[in-house]
Enzyme design. Structure first.
Site, PDB file in Angstrom:
ATOM      1  N   GLU A 184       0.833  -1.230   0.000  1.00  0.00           N
ATOM      2  CA  GLU A 184       0.000   0.000   0.000  1.00  0.00           C
ATOM      3  C   GLU A 184       0.858   1.265   0.000  1.00  0.00           C
ATOM      4  OE1 GLU A 184      -2.926  -0.182  -0.832  1.00  0.00           O
ATOM      5  OE2 GLU A 184      -3.390  -2.267  -0.391  1.00  0.00           O
TER       6      GLU A 184
HETATM    7  C1  LIG Z   1       2.764  -9.982   0.373  1.00  0.00           C
HETATM    8  C2  LIG Z   1       2.522  -8.890  -0.625  1.00  0.00           C
HETATM    9  C3  LIG Z   1       1.211  -8.613  -1.017  1.00  0.00           C
HETATM   10  C4  LIG Z   1       0.969  -7.615  -1.961  1.00  0.00           C
HETATM   11  N1  LIG Z   1      -0.316  -7.383  -2.333  1.00  0.00           N
HETATM   12  C5  LIG Z   1      -0.562  -6.529  -3.357  1.00  0.00           C
HETATM   13  C6  LIG Z   1      -1.882  -6.346  -3.868  1.00  0.00           C
HETATM   14  O1  LIG Z   1      -2.828  -6.998  -3.403  1.00  0.00           O
HETATM   15  N2  LIG Z   1      -2.083  -5.476  -4.886  1.00  0.00           N
HETATM   16  C7  LIG Z   1      -1.048  -4.758  -5.442  1.00  0.00           C
HETATM   17  O2  LIG Z   1      -1.271  -3.976  -6.350  1.00  0.00           O
HETATM   18  N3  LIG Z   1       0.210  -4.885  -4.929  1.00  0.00           N
HETATM   19  C8  LIG Z   1       0.480  -5.744  -3.929  1.00  0.00           C
HETATM   20  N4  LIG Z   1       1.780  -5.889  -3.465  1.00  0.00           N
HETATM   21  C9  LIG Z   1       2.829  -5.076  -4.083  1.00  0.00           C
HETATM   22  C10 LIG Z   1       3.276  -3.942  -3.177  1.00  0.00           C
HETATM   23  O3  LIG Z   1       2.305  -2.926  -3.132  1.00  0.00           O
HETATM   24  C11 LIG Z   1       4.625  -3.412  -3.697  1.00  0.00           C
HETATM   25  O4  LIG Z   1       5.609  -4.412  -3.452  1.00  0.00           O
HETATM   26  C12 LIG Z   1       5.008  -2.105  -3.015  1.00  0.00           C
HETATM   27  O5  LIG Z   1       4.162  -1.051  -3.385  1.00  0.00           O
HETATM   28  C13 LIG Z   1       6.456  -1.664  -3.330  1.00  0.00           C
HETATM   29  O6  LIG Z   1       6.665  -1.629  -4.685  1.00  0.00           O
HETATM   30  P1  LIG Z   1       7.912  -2.404  -5.294  1.00  0.00           P
HETATM   31  O7  LIG Z   1       7.935  -3.776  -4.716  1.00  0.00           O
HETATM   32  O8  LIG Z   1       7.840  -2.255  -6.760  1.00  0.00           O
HETATM   33  O9  LIG Z   1       9.177  -1.648  -4.700  1.00  0.00           O
HETATM   34  P2  LIG Z   1       9.903  -0.407  -5.354  1.00  0.00           P
HETATM   35  O10 LIG Z   1       8.890   0.646  -5.721  1.00  0.00           O
HETATM   36  O11 LIG Z   1      10.843  -0.853  -6.386  1.00  0.00           O
HETATM   37  O12 LIG Z   1      10.698   0.104  -4.075  1.00  0.00           O
HETATM   38  C14 LIG Z   1      11.945  -0.415  -3.647  1.00  0.00           C
HETATM   39  C15 LIG Z   1      12.543   0.510  -2.611  1.00  0.00           C
HETATM   40  O13 LIG Z   1      12.791   1.799  -3.156  1.00  0.00           O
HETATM   41  C16 LIG Z   1      12.121   2.788  -2.421  1.00  0.00           C
HETATM   42  N5  LIG Z   1      11.606   3.812  -3.320  1.00  0.00           N
HETATM   43  C17 LIG Z   1      11.034   3.632  -4.529  1.00  0.00           C
HETATM   44  N6  LIG Z   1      10.682   4.807  -5.065  1.00  0.00           N
HETATM   45  C18 LIG Z   1      11.037   5.756  -4.185  1.00  0.00           C
HETATM   46  C19 LIG Z   1      10.954   7.175  -4.173  1.00  0.00           C
HETATM   47  N7  LIG Z   1      10.409   7.870  -5.151  1.00  0.00           N
HETATM   48  N8  LIG Z   1      11.434   7.830  -3.097  1.00  0.00           N
HETATM   49  C20 LIG Z   1      11.968   7.154  -2.067  1.00  0.00           C
HETATM   50  N9  LIG Z   1      12.099   5.813  -2.029  1.00  0.00           N
HETATM   51  C21 LIG Z   1      11.626   5.130  -3.063  1.00  0.00           C
HETATM   52  C22 LIG Z   1      10.989   2.072  -1.711  1.00  0.00           C
HETATM   53  O14 LIG Z   1      10.609   2.744  -0.535  1.00  0.00           O
HETATM   54  C23 LIG Z   1      11.642   0.732  -1.398  1.00  0.00           C
HETATM   55  O15 LIG Z   1      12.421   0.834  -0.246  1.00  0.00           O
HETATM   56  C24 LIG Z   1       2.043  -6.851  -2.506  1.00  0.00           C
HETATM   57  C25 LIG Z   1       3.353  -7.121  -2.083  1.00  0.00           C
HETATM   58  C26 LIG Z   1       3.593  -8.123  -1.168  1.00  0.00           C
HETATM   59  C27 LIG Z   1       5.015  -8.369  -0.757  1.00  0.00           C
END
Ligand SMILES: Cc1cc2nc3c(=O)[nH]c(=O)nc-3n(C[C@H](O)[C@H](O)[C@H](O)COP(=O)(O)OP(=O)(O)OC[C@H]3O[C@@H](n4cnc5c(N)ncnc54)[C@H](O)[C@@H]3O)c2cc1C
Length: 342
Positions: A184
């Site tokens: 989220e």
């Molecule tokens: C168990 C589980 C259930 C999930 N359920 C759902 C679901 O039901 N629906 C859905 O849509 N998604 C779901 N997700 C996905 C989840 O929302 C994403 O993993 C999350 O939003 C982070 O995105 P990412 O993994 O692409 O990380 P990234 O966006 O690649 O982030 C990696 C790191 O970089 C940092 N970062 C990235 N951009 C910035 C910025 N601009 N400024 C500062 N820091 C930054 C982040 O804080 C993080 O530390 C789920 C994930 C898990 C693990």
């Protein structure tokens, strides 16, 4: 780590190179619709972090009362004592209780604001509650998920070696609560939402209204003799947070902008720390009026928890503020290549 027993799936679209999307509703409005749903989800994720913390606290408390290890404090008795009697365990338990109750109050308060936003027919009132929800949402989500995990880790520590094993529930609490800082919108994104959007909303008027509510609660607590010095501590914290907000916002328009934005997460933590103080002193005020009636132990525990937080936990906020104020530029001088030299 995985959420065991949770029906979580990943859907990949376009793996075979032929992926067609169909637009639902008007173009470029999707993100607004999604945020409507997501804002509530964010508060619920904060609640998840808080609930894991509450569960972990109760497990740790039960364990600390049952587990016998070492002589009672200040004795050389051969008899083993329950670990709740050891100074470090006791302090950790009160730490957990304080944050758990502060977080619970924050989540309930934010949902109370949501309810008022929904039911009131007065337009200005509706806006007032809406603004409070907007500004508190990233704090609920990020602070409660981070502190929730930290609380679960403390619960493992109280369990000693048992806590690290699957058979004891606190291991699951820590594992399940960790996801709350990631989904989220990661907590870094929540911090940017607070720092870059919410505190600037309406030229800072929404943030000022929140501060006004906090100060009103402090004033009420200050009128109760037993709480006066503790309320003053919370008041000091609110003022320090206000100054920091002004300074950091000013820094975003200077050459130090990158540095200021790098402090968004510590800033959110500071806001959360102060909000905890507000929530706990508010509870203590209510509890003070109920002492001597039924449930005396419950109200006494509320007051002592608030006092402990105001004196022993909140002051750590000044160290965090000082670290930001140092404005050290090492972060800016670290090139990507330099990180490799570990
Ligand atoms: C168990 C589980 C259930 C999930 N359920 C759902 C679901 O039901 N629906 C859905 O849509 N998604 C779901 N997700 C996905 C989840 O929302 C994403 O993993 C999350 O939003 C982070 O995105 P990412 O993994 O692409 O990380 P990234 O966006 O690649 O982030 C990696 C790191 O970089 C940092 N970062 C990235 N951009 C910035 C910025 N601009 N400024 C500062 N820091 C930054 C982040 O804080 C993080 O530390 C789920 C994930 C898990 C693990």
């Amino acid at each position: 780590m995985g959420m065991k027993g949770s029906a979580t799936a990943v859907l990949n679209f376009g793996d075979n190179g032929h992926c067609i999307a169909e637009l639902l509703g008007p173009e470029r409005k999707g993100i607004q619709v999604m945020f409507h749903m997501m804002n509530e989800q964010r508060i619920l994720v904060g609640m998840q972090g808080m609930a894991q913390a509450g569960t972990a606290y109760l497990h740790a408390l039960n364990f600390a009362k049952e587990r016998k290890q070492g002589a009672a404090f200040g004795t050389r008795s051969a008899e083993q004592t329950a670990i709740i009697g050891h100074p470090d365990v006791k302090r950790n338990l009160l730490w957990m209780k304080a944050y758990t109750e502060g977080m619970r109050a924050l989540i309930f308060y934010t949902m109370y604001c949501m309810d008022w936003e929904t039911v009131t027919l007065n337009k200005d009132e509706k806006q007032k509650w809406h603004d409070l929800v907007e500004i508190l949402t990233p704090v609920c989500k990020a602070y409660c998920s981070d502190k929730g995990f930290e609380t679960c880790v403390k619960a493992i520590q109280i369990h000693g070696g048992y806590g690290y094993c699957h058979e004891y529930k606190v291991e699951q609490c820590a594992r399940d609560s960790k996801i709350t800082s990631i989904y989220e919108g990661t907590n870094a994104i929540q911090a940017l939402d607070l720092f870059d959007r919410k505190i600037r909303m309406k030229q800072g008027a929404a943030f000022a209204a929140l501060i006004g509510n906090m100060k009103a609660a402090v004033e009420e607590a200050q009128a109760i003799a037993d709480l006066t010095p503790y309320a003053a501590e919370i008041g000091k914290g609110i003022t320090a947070m206000e100054y920091l907000t002004t300074e950091l916002l000013a820094a975003t328009t200077t050459d130090d902008s990158f540095l200021a934005y790098s402090c968004a997460s510590p800033y959110l933590e500071i806001v959360g720390d102060v909000v905890m103080g507000w929530m706990l002193i508010w509870q203590a005020t209510i509890a003070s009026g109920k002492l001597g009636k039924d449930d005396d132990a419950y109200y006494t525990s509320k007051i002592l928890t608030a006092k402990f937080y105001a004196s022993s936990l909140l002051p750590m906020v000044y160290g965090k503020i000082l670290a930001i104020r140092k404005n050290d530029r090492s972060l800016l001088q670290m090139t990507d290549a330099l990180f490799g030299h570990a």
